[in-house]
Structures are given as structure tokens and as C-alpha cells.
Design an enzyme around this catalytic site. Structure first.
Site, PDB file in Angstrom:
ATOM      1  N   LYS A 164       6.893 -10.693 -15.894  1.00 35.13           N
ATOM      2  CA  LYS A 164       8.252 -10.217 -15.588  1.00 35.13           C
ATOM      3  C   LYS A 164       9.301 -10.968 -16.397  1.00 35.13           C
ATOM      4  O   LYS A 164      10.336 -10.409 -16.759  1.00 35.13           O
ATOM      5  CB  LYS A 164       8.540 -10.331 -14.090  1.00 35.13           C
ATOM      6  CG  LYS A 164       7.756  -9.339 -13.265  1.00 35.13           C
ATOM      7  CD  LYS A 164       8.380  -9.084 -11.901  1.00 35.13           C
ATOM      8  CE  LYS A 164       7.657  -7.965 -11.177  1.00 35.13           C
ATOM      9  NZ  LYS A 164       8.126  -7.724  -9.832  1.00 35.13           N
TER      10      LYS A 164
ATOM     11  N   LYS B 136       0.910   0.843 -14.378  1.00 38.07           N
ATOM     12  CA  LYS B 136       0.979   1.283 -12.978  1.00 38.07           C
ATOM     13  C   LYS B 136       2.317   1.968 -12.675  1.00 38.07           C
ATOM     14  O   LYS B 136       3.338   1.655 -13.297  1.00 38.07           O
ATOM     15  CB  LYS B 136       0.712   0.119 -12.021  1.00 38.07           C
ATOM     16  CG  LYS B 136       1.801  -0.887 -11.892  1.00 38.07           C
ATOM     17  CD  LYS B 136       1.564  -1.775 -10.656  1.00 38.07           C
ATOM     18  CE  LYS B 136       2.824  -2.551 -10.360  1.00 38.07           C
ATOM     19  NZ  LYS B 136       3.047  -2.910  -9.006  1.00 38.07           N
TER      20      LYS B 136
ATOM     21  N   LYS C  90       8.401   1.101  -9.069  1.00 36.41           N
ATOM     22  CA  LYS C  90       9.763   1.422  -8.613  1.00 36.41           C
ATOM     23  C   LYS C  90      10.785   1.131  -9.696  1.00 36.41           C
ATOM     24  O   LYS C  90      11.787   1.804  -9.827  1.00 36.41           O
ATOM     25  CB  LYS C  90      10.150   0.517  -7.434  1.00 36.41           C
ATOM     26  CG  LYS C  90       9.571   0.875  -6.129  1.00 36.41           C
ATOM     27  CD  LYS C  90      10.172  -0.052  -5.075  1.00 36.41           C
ATOM     28  CE  LYS C  90       9.122  -0.844  -4.359  1.00 36.41           C
ATOM     29  NZ  LYS C  90       8.961  -2.212  -4.774  1.00 36.41           N
TER      30      LYS C  90
HETATM   31  N1  AQP Z   1       1.129   1.865  -8.747  1.00 38.97           N
HETATM   32  C1  AQP Z   1       0.653   1.313  -7.648  1.00 38.97           C
HETATM   33  N2  AQP Z   1      -0.593   1.619  -7.212  1.00 38.97           N
HETATM   34  C2  AQP Z   1      -1.067   1.053  -6.071  1.00 38.97           C
HETATM   35  N3  AQP Z   1      -0.384   0.189  -5.311  1.00 38.97           N
HETATM   36  C3  AQP Z   1       0.855  -0.139  -5.711  1.00 38.97           C
HETATM   37  N4  AQP Z   1       1.800  -0.951  -5.189  1.00 38.97           N
HETATM   38  C4  AQP Z   1       2.889  -0.931  -5.981  1.00 38.97           C
HETATM   39  N5  AQP Z   1       2.696  -0.108  -7.027  1.00 38.97           N
HETATM   40  C5  AQP Z   1       1.434   0.388  -6.889  1.00 38.97           C
HETATM   41  C6  AQP Z   1       1.644  -1.685  -3.954  1.00 38.97           C
HETATM   42  O1  AQP Z   1       2.815  -1.475  -3.186  1.00 38.97           O
HETATM   43  C7  AQP Z   1       3.225  -2.674  -2.541  1.00 38.97           C
HETATM   44  C8  AQP Z   1       4.657  -2.907  -2.959  1.00 38.97           C
HETATM   45  O2  AQP Z   1       4.855  -4.079  -3.484  1.00 38.97           O
HETATM   46  P1  AQP Z   1       6.243  -4.639  -3.993  1.00 38.97           P
HETATM   47  O3  AQP Z   1       7.356  -3.727  -3.740  1.00 38.97           O
HETATM   48  O4  AQP Z   1       6.387  -5.960  -3.367  1.00 38.97           O
HETATM   49  O5  AQP Z   1       6.105  -4.829  -5.541  1.00 38.97           O
HETATM   50  P2  AQP Z   1       5.234  -4.208  -6.638  1.00 38.97           P
HETATM   51  O6  AQP Z   1       3.791  -4.344  -6.378  1.00 38.97           O
HETATM   52  O7  AQP Z   1       5.676  -4.843  -7.907  1.00 38.97           O
HETATM   53  O8  AQP Z   1       5.633  -2.670  -6.557  1.00 38.97           O
HETATM   54  P3  AQP Z   1       6.436  -1.777  -7.573  1.00 38.97           P
HETATM   55  O9  AQP Z   1       6.604  -0.446  -6.965  1.00 38.97           O
HETATM   56  O10 AQP Z   1       5.819  -1.820  -8.942  1.00 38.97           O
HETATM   57  O11 AQP Z   1       7.838  -2.460  -7.616  1.00 38.97           O
HETATM   58  P4  AQP Z   1       8.611  -3.193  -8.792  1.00 38.97           P
HETATM   59  O12 AQP Z   1       8.855  -2.125  -9.810  1.00 38.97           O
HETATM   60  O13 AQP Z   1       9.845  -3.698  -8.151  1.00 38.97           O
HETATM   61  O14 AQP Z   1       7.771  -4.308  -9.331  1.00 38.97           O
HETATM   62  C9  AQP Z   1       2.211  -3.739  -2.945  1.00 38.97           C
HETATM   63  O15 AQP Z   1       1.235  -3.876  -1.933  1.00 38.97           O
HETATM   64  C10 AQP Z   1       1.581  -3.185  -4.197  1.00 38.97           C
HETATM   65  O16 AQP Z   1       0.244  -3.607  -4.412  1.00 38.97           O
END
Ligand code: AQP
Length: 336
Positions: free
Chosen positions: A113, A199, A202
Site C-alpha cells: 500500500k 482482487k 473497494k
Molecule cells: N476480492 C476479494 N475477494 C475475497 N475476499 C475479499 N475481501 C476483500 N476483497 C476481497 C475480504 O473482505 C474483507 C474486507 O476487508 P477490508 O475492508 O478490511 O479490506 P480489504 O481486504 O483490503 O478489502 P477491499 O475491498 O480490497 O478494500 P480496500 O480497497 O480498502 O483495500 C476481508 O475479510 C477481506 O479478506
């Protein structure tokens, strides 16, 4: 013996998408009856990357309502907002002072990041895993459901707890409970609609890369119509040359509630022109019940606020007990 405690959360960094649902929330719902669940909206984590103050509060409510709409049941779970329990920030400070800097500099998520943010990378981003350790240890969680990508953070949480226990605890009276990761067996990893090797996320600047849980049918149709595919005829799983094909078939399999074998047979002779409308229809139908429940909940602001208030009170009582124990072990003068 009571149920084991599980802690989970999602950051308010944007709109929840199919990855968040299929990779996280759906699994929490599946196992919720077996555990005592503490589920929070991670709004403190969300500001470790640049954020928009105008949308933070609304995103927080939306995620809480989506937890409920996706099936989290208050009989088994406490839902709360991370920033409503000040012990998270306070314990993070105490942990900061006993966590060696080089433990944090090794974290893969930080390195990945930080590259994206260049000069603007904040101290908060480096400190993200310490806040996560505080989240987990405050609630004396036995288990933390995580994907492979978060395993390193759980290891760090355990290392911090062990360090505190060794330095400040008594042999038979540890200050903190050591948690275990609950690694998903066949957890779905949903990939971006724009690139099957990344992946779904968000914070991806392109909305076309993800299907959001609250997307209207027209938006879902448009996103699937335009998503990246390949020119090969016939659809198949697990071809390393066809990551987009594998991702879309996986999505269809899960959303349609079919087996991989069924889908492989059903789609082997299909072209994209036939498959995309099928995936669209299946996605719209799978999200419809979540969306209608969500709109009911978000209209009833009084109810949602009462859920979060009760969650705050219950979370606070558990968290403050742990915080007091840590402060006592560190030698602080008790509050008057
Ligand atoms: N693409 C994905 N496939 C499966 N699981 C996913 N998770 C996120 N993206 C996928 C799971 O959702 C939860 C959310 O975690 P988070 O919001 O703390 O951060 P993250 O994993 O970094 O999710 P994002 O959506 O990708 O957010 P940003 O863009 O902010 O980094 C976790 O349990 C994760 O495994």
C-alpha cells in the site's frame, strides 16, 4: 464452556462489493451460530489511507446495515463501530510503545500500500497492524477469520500479546489471550472485472472493476457486459491463461449455488454472448434479497442507531476490562 469468540470487521474505504460478501460476510454468516461474534465497522482503519470526511459517517451506517441485510443475526453477534469504543485507540498507543519498528516495516500489506501512496504514506498506515492487534486482543478473541493476506497481521498480533505477557504478566495470569487465525478452507477470492489477476477492491478507482452489493440491476448489466474477457471459444475453469474466465465462472458457481462440475459442463460450449446474460441474471437475483432488506433497514434510522448503540455498550464493557488490565500490568495509576 461458553462459545469461542470471533472478531471480524470491514473498513469503510468504499462501497462493499461481491468480494467482501463472498470472501468475508457470507462466511461469517455461515458460522455465526457456533460462536460469540463481535463484528465491527472499521472506521479507524479506513483513515490510514486518504479519506473523504463527507462520506465517512454514511459509509459507516451503510456497512452496518449491510451486515444485517446479508444475514448477520443479533442473536449471535454484536455489531458496533470501531471509533465508538475509544479503547481501540488507547490500547494502540500502549502497544505502539512496545512494538519494535522493524516488526511493522516487514509487513507485506504496508509495503504494497505504501508504494501506491508514494510521499504521502502516513504513520497510520505503518501502524495499521498494531491497531488490528488492539481490535483483536481487546475482545479476547479466540479466533479471527482471515484470508491468507492477513495471516501475517495475526502473527504480529500474537507476537505483541506474547511480548506483553512475558514482560508484564504473571506466569499463571497472562494479561492477554493469544488468538488463532481461522483460515478459510475454500474461501472465495473474487477478482477485478477489469483484470482477472487483481482482487476486486473497494478502493480501485474504477467502479467498473467491481460489482457493488447495492448496484442497481442496470449497473450490474452494464458492468458485466463491459467486463474483460478473452477471444477463446468455450468456457473453462483453472486455465492460467484465462484468469478472467476462471473468475467469472467462479462467481456464477457461487451465486447460482451450483457445483464446479455442474458449471463446467453447462458452460463448456458457451460463448461470452450467452454466458454474460446468464451471469447478469444470476447476480441480480442473488443480490435482490440483500438489497431489499438493506433499503428497509437504512430507512429506519432509529432502529439502526439503536443496534449500534447497544453494540457500542456491549463492546465497550468487554474492551474496557481488557484495557484496564493492560494498564494495571504496565503500572499506571488507576482512574479516580
Ligand atoms: N476480492 C476479494 N475477494 C475475497 N475476499 C475479499 N475481501 C476483500 N476483497 C476481497 C475480504 O473482505 C474483507 C474486507 O476487508 P477490508 O475492508 O478490511 O479490506 P480489504 O481486504 O483490503 O478489502 P477491499 O475491498 O480490497 O478494500 P480496500 O480497497 O480498502 O483495500 C476481508 O475479510 C477481506 O479478506
Amino acid at each position: 464452556m461458553g462459545k469461542k469468540r470471533v472478531l471480524s470487521g470491514i473498513q469503510t474505504t468504499g462501497s462493499l462489493h461481491l468480494g467482501n460478501y463472498l470472501g468475508a460476510i457470507r462466511n461469517w454468516v455461515e458460522i455465526q451460530k457456533e460462536y460469540d461474534n463481535f463484528i465491527f465497522v472499521a472506521d479507524l482503519h479506513a483513515i490510514t489511507v486518504p479519506h473523504e470526511p463527507k462520506t465517512l459517517a454514511a459509509n459507516t451506517r451503510t456497512i452496518a446495515a449491510l451486515y444485517l441485510a446479508c444475514g448477520i443475526d443479533l442473536e449471535y453477534a454484536t455489531i458496533f463501530v470501531q471509533s465508538h469504543v475509544s479503547a481501540h485507540s488507547e490500547l494502540t498507543w500502549l502497544f505502539n510503545c512496545i512494538t519494535p519498528l522493524n516488526w511493522l516495516e516487514r509487513m507485506i500489506q504496508f509495503k504494497e500500500k505504501a508504494v501506491k501512496q508514494g510521499e504521502n504514506v502516513s504513520v497510520g498506515l505503518l501502524d495499521y497492524p498494531v491497531l488490528m492487534a488492539a481490535d483483536i486482543l481487546l475482545y479476547e478473541a479466540d479466533l479471527v477469520p482471515v484470508g491468507e493476506d492477513q495471516k501475517q497481521h495475526i502473527e504480529l498480533t500474537r507476537d505483541i500479546a506474547i511480548r506483553i505477557n512475558d514482560r508484564f504478566g504473571k506466569k499463571k495470569e497472562p494479561v492477554l489471550k493469544i488468538p488463532e487465525p481461522l483460515i478459510r478452507k475454500a474461501g472465495a477470492r473474487v477478482m477485478s472485472l477489469a483484470d482477472g489477476t487483481r482482487k476486486m477492491s473497494k478502493s480501485d478507482p474504477s467502479e467498473m472493476s467491481r460489482i457493488e452489493l447495492l448496484d442497481a440491476p442496470e449497473a450490474i448489466k452494464k458492468k458485466i457486459k463491459r467486463c474483460k474477457t478473452d477471444p477463446v471459444k468455450g468456457l473453462s475453469f483453472d486455465d492460467p491463461e484465462r484468469p478472467e474466465c476462471n473468475n467469472l465462472l467462479n462467481l456464477y458457481t457461487i451465486l447460482a449455488g451450483k457445483t464446479k462440475e455442474e458449471v463446467a459442463a453447462e458452460c463448456q460450449d458457451m460463448g461470452w454472448g450467452q454466458f454474460k446474460p446468464l451471469l447478469t441474471e444470476t447476480t441480480i437475483a442473488a443480490l435482490e434479497p440483500i438489497q431489499s432488506k438493506y433499503f428497509e433497514l437504512i430507512e429506519d434510522r432509529g432502529y439502526l442507531d439503536s443496534v449500534l448503540k447497544q453494540g457500542q455498550e456491549k463492546a465497550e464493557s468487554v474492551a474496557n476490562r481488557t484495557l484496564s488490565r493492560v494498564k494495571q500490568a504496565l503500572g499506571y495509576l488507576p482512574r479516580f
